[in-house]
Design a protein around this motif. Structure first.
Motif, PDB file in Angstrom:
ATOM      1  N   MET A 180      29.744  28.496  41.479  1.00 19.21           N
ATOM      2  CA  MET A 180      31.154  28.279  41.803  1.00 19.21           C
ATOM      3  C   MET A 180      31.580  29.259  42.898  1.00 19.21           C
ATOM      4  O   MET A 180      31.398  30.468  42.757  1.00 19.21           O
ATOM      5  N   THR A 181      32.104  28.754  43.988  1.00 15.08           N
ATOM      6  CA  THR A 181      32.447  29.584  45.139  1.00 15.08           C
ATOM      7  C   THR A 181      33.602  30.534  44.830  1.00 15.08           C
ATOM      8  O   THR A 181      34.607  30.130  44.239  1.00 15.08           O
ATOM      9  N   VAL A 182      33.457  31.776  45.246  1.00 15.42           N
ATOM     10  CA  VAL A 182      34.513  32.774  45.059  1.00 15.42           C
ATOM     11  C   VAL A 182      35.682  32.453  45.986  1.00 15.42           C
ATOM     12  O   VAL A 182      35.504  32.236  47.189  1.00 15.42           O
ATOM     13  N   ALA A 183      36.901  32.429  45.424  1.00 14.84           N
ATOM     14  CA  ALA A 183      38.106  32.162  46.212  1.00 14.84           C
ATOM     15  C   ALA A 183      39.053  33.348  46.253  1.00 14.84           C
ATOM     16  O   ALA A 183      39.878  33.452  47.156  1.00 14.84           O
ATOM     17  N   ALA A 184      38.949  34.248  45.259  1.00 13.96           N
ATOM     18  CA  ALA A 184      39.884  35.364  45.156  1.00 13.96           C
ATOM     19  C   ALA A 184      39.160  36.614  44.689  1.00 13.96           C
ATOM     20  O   ALA A 184      38.253  36.549  43.852  1.00 13.96           O
ATOM     21  N   VAL A 185      39.576  37.738  45.230  1.00  8.65           N
ATOM     22  CA  VAL A 185      39.033  39.035  44.822  1.00  8.65           C
ATOM     23  C   VAL A 185      40.213  39.936  44.485  1.00  8.65           C
ATOM     24  O   VAL A 185      41.141  40.086  45.281  1.00  8.65           O
ATOM     25  N   VAL A 186      40.168  40.523  43.296  1.00  5.80           N
ATOM     26  CA  VAL A 186      41.240  41.398  42.832  1.00  5.80           C
ATOM     27  C   VAL A 186      40.648  42.776  42.560  1.00  5.80           C
ATOM     28  O   VAL A 186      39.602  42.894  41.915  1.00  5.80           O
ATOM     29  N   PHE A 187      41.345  43.797  43.047  1.00  2.86           N
ATOM     30  CA  PHE A 187      40.840  45.163  42.965  1.00  2.86           C
ATOM     31  C   PHE A 187      41.666  46.012  42.009  1.00  2.86           C
ATOM     32  O   PHE A 187      42.905  45.980  42.029  1.00  2.86           O
ATOM     33  N   ASP A 188      40.963  46.783  41.191  1.00  2.52           N
ATOM     34  CA  ASP A 188      41.571  47.884  40.456  1.00  2.52           C
ATOM     35  C   ASP A 188      42.088  48.900  41.480  1.00  2.52           C
ATOM     36  O   ASP A 188      41.780  48.799  42.680  1.00  2.52           O
ATOM     37  N   VAL A 189      42.827  49.906  41.033  1.00  7.64           N
ATOM     38  CA  VAL A 189      43.421  50.873  41.961  1.00  7.64           C
ATOM     39  C   VAL A 189      42.691  52.216  41.913  1.00  7.64           C
ATOM     40  O   VAL A 189      41.966  52.584  42.836  1.00  7.64           O
TER      41      VAL A 189
ATOM     42  N   THR B  71      48.259  34.784  38.783  1.00  3.49           N
ATOM     43  CA  THR B  71      48.707  35.250  40.092  1.00  3.49           C
ATOM     44  C   THR B  71      47.770  34.786  41.205  1.00  3.49           C
ATOM     45  O   THR B  71      48.219  34.383  42.281  1.00  3.49           O
ATOM     46  N   ALA B  72      46.472  34.831  40.941  1.00  4.97           N
ATOM     47  CA  ALA B  72      45.508  34.370  41.944  1.00  4.97           C
ATOM     48  C   ALA B  72      45.598  32.855  42.149  1.00  4.97           C
ATOM     49  O   ALA B  72      45.328  32.350  43.244  1.00  4.97           O
ATOM     50  N   GLY B  73      45.940  32.139  41.103  1.00  3.19           N
ATOM     51  CA  GLY B  73      46.173  30.707  41.236  1.00  3.19           C
ATOM     52  C   GLY B  73      44.921  29.856  41.347  1.00  3.19           C
ATOM     53  O   GLY B  73      44.996  28.720  41.840  1.00  3.19           O
ATOM     54  N   VAL B  74      43.788  30.373  40.893  1.00  4.37           N
ATOM     55  CA  VAL B  74      42.550  29.597  40.891  1.00  4.37           C
ATOM     56  C   VAL B  74      41.858  29.774  39.538  1.00  4.37           C
ATOM     57  O   VAL B  74      42.247  30.627  38.747  1.00  4.37           O
ATOM     58  N   GLU B  75      40.846  28.967  39.286  1.00  3.22           N
ATOM     59  CA  GLU B  75      40.108  29.076  38.035  1.00  3.22           C
ATOM     60  C   GLU B  75      39.485  30.462  37.916  1.00  3.22           C
ATOM     61  O   GLU B  75      39.066  31.051  38.906  1.00  3.22           O
TER      62      GLU B  75
ATOM     63  N   TRP C  49      41.586  35.022  49.058  1.00  4.28           N
ATOM     64  CA  TRP C  49      42.842  35.542  48.523  1.00  4.28           C
ATOM     65  C   TRP C  49      42.538  36.913  47.930  1.00  4.28           C
ATOM     66  O   TRP C  49      41.599  37.064  47.117  1.00  4.28           O
ATOM     67  N   LEU C  50      43.309  37.911  48.315  1.00  4.27           N
ATOM     68  CA  LEU C  50      43.045  39.282  47.871  1.00  4.27           C
ATOM     69  C   LEU C  50      44.225  39.828  47.089  1.00  4.27           C
ATOM     70  O   LEU C  50      45.388  39.684  47.495  1.00  4.27           O
ATOM     71  N   GLY C  51      43.927  40.459  45.961  1.00  5.72           N
ATOM     72  CA  GLY C  51      44.960  41.059  45.141  1.00  5.72           C
ATOM     73  C   GLY C  51      44.587  42.465  44.725  1.00  5.72           C
ATOM     74  O   GLY C  51      43.417  42.858  44.758  1.00  5.72           O
ATOM     75  N   VAL C  52      45.592  43.233  44.350  1.00  9.34           N
ATOM     76  CA  VAL C  52      45.426  44.572  43.792  1.00  9.34           C
ATOM     77  C   VAL C  52      46.197  44.597  42.488  1.00  9.34           C
ATOM     78  O   VAL C  52      47.392  44.269  42.462  1.00  9.34           O
ATOM     79  N   ALA C  53      45.540  44.963  41.387  1.00  6.67           N
ATOM     80  CA  ALA C  53      46.207  44.992  40.087  1.00  6.67           C
ATOM     81  C   ALA C  53      45.542  46.035  39.205  1.00  6.67           C
ATOM     82  O   ALA C  53      44.347  45.937  38.906  1.00  6.67           O
TER      83      ALA C  53
ATOM     84  N   ILE D  76      37.315  33.862  40.574  1.00  9.39           N
ATOM     85  CA  ILE D  76      37.911  35.178  40.815  1.00  9.39           C
ATOM     86  C   ILE D  76      36.871  36.258  40.556  1.00  9.39           C
ATOM     87  O   ILE D  76      36.105  36.178  39.584  1.00  9.39           O
ATOM     88  N   VAL D  77      36.873  37.270  41.396  1.00  7.75           N
ATOM     89  CA  VAL D  77      36.048  38.464  41.176  1.00  7.75           C
ATOM     90  C   VAL D  77      36.991  39.646  40.988  1.00  7.75           C
ATOM     91  O   VAL D  77      37.893  39.859  41.803  1.00  7.75           O
ATOM     92  N   TYR D  78      36.798  40.378  39.901  1.00  8.09           N
ATOM     93  CA  TYR D  78      37.588  41.599  39.671  1.00  8.09           C
ATOM     94  C   TYR D  78      36.683  42.798  39.904  1.00  8.09           C
ATOM     95  O   TYR D  78      35.595  42.900  39.328  1.00  8.09           O
ATOM     96  N   VAL D  79      37.146  43.733  40.729  1.00  8.11           N
ATOM     97  CA  VAL D  79      36.359  44.911  41.114  1.00  8.11           C
ATOM     98  C   VAL D  79      36.998  46.150  40.508  1.00  8.11           C
ATOM     99  O   VAL D  79      38.180  46.436  40.755  1.00  8.11           O
TER     100      VAL D  79
END
Length: 215
Positions: A1-10, A147-151, A100-104, A155-158
């Motif tokens: 499944m292709t990655v569409a969003a990456v969300v980063f810890d702080v 928030t990322a709006g995809v399955e 799509w990139l997020g920080v959470a 999503i990848v969480y770092v």
């Protein structure tokens, strides 16, 4: 499944927390190396960071002391110099690719405002204080997904933390990256449970664009 969003810890993912931990040591009046050693012991025991303060002040209340720091002009600060050097190059490249990139992360509402002021090339920044739920609560990662709006599988969480990042994100169906950085990252990078739950373990965010290019 292709990655569409990456969300980063702080903390210890995007930000070097050294300055903030030193500020806390100074605030409670203990040597920085002593505070750091106790924080390390708390970390190794798998307990919450806040317990560190109670070794020095048994009645310590984090929210109250944070407010006192702010009132005394010694409150939380986040500046460009607090970013790890690999952060902007990584974010710029992933942004260029159209992800799509997020920080959470588990931070204050003020931290969110300070992060937004850095003008990072991301689509969304949020903290636990703004969402009203903190890691490792499953509801935090439900909010990440919404928030990322995809399955979740896209999503990848770092993050750097086995118990707050990798395990609960994986349980939510999110793909996970454990970053070997900061005390938690180094402590758990080779931990069997962490390895079982992390899709990838990396030493630098510089590795992430190439890694996701094959994901």
């Amino acid at each position: 499944m292709t990655v569409a969003a990456v969300v980063f810890d702080v903390g210890e993912t995007l930000l070097d927390d050294t300055r903030e931990w030193n500020a806390w040591a100074d605030w409670i009046g203990v040597p920085r190396h002593t505070f750091s050693a106790v924080l390390g012991a708390v970390t190794a025991a798998g307990r919450d960071n806040a317990e560190t303060f109670r070794y020095f002040r048994p009645d310590f209340d984090l929210a109250t002391e944070r407010a006192h720091r702010e009132a005394n002009g010694r409150g939380e600060q986040i500046e460009e110099s607090d970013l790890y050097s690999d952060v902007r190059p990584c974010l710029n490249e992933l942004h260029r690719r159209g992800l799509w990139l997020g920080v959470a992360g588990n931070q204050t509402a003020k931290a969110a405002a300070l992060l937004r002021a850095l003008d990072l090339p991301v689509d969304h920044i949020a903290t636990s204080a703004e969402w009203g739920v903190a890691k490792p609560d499953p509801a935090f990662f439900e909010q990440v997904i919404a928030t990322a709006g995809v399955e979740p599988g896209r999503i990848v969480y770092v993050g750097d933390h086995r118990d707050n990042d990798v395990i609960p994100a994986k349980a939510a169906g999110i793909r996970t990256v454990l970053l070997r950085r900061g005390p938690w990252g180094y402590l758990w990078a080779d931990n069997p449970v962490a390895r079982q739950n992390a899709d990838w373990v990396i030493d630098s965010l510089a590795e992430l664009p190439a890694l996701l290019g094959t994901a």
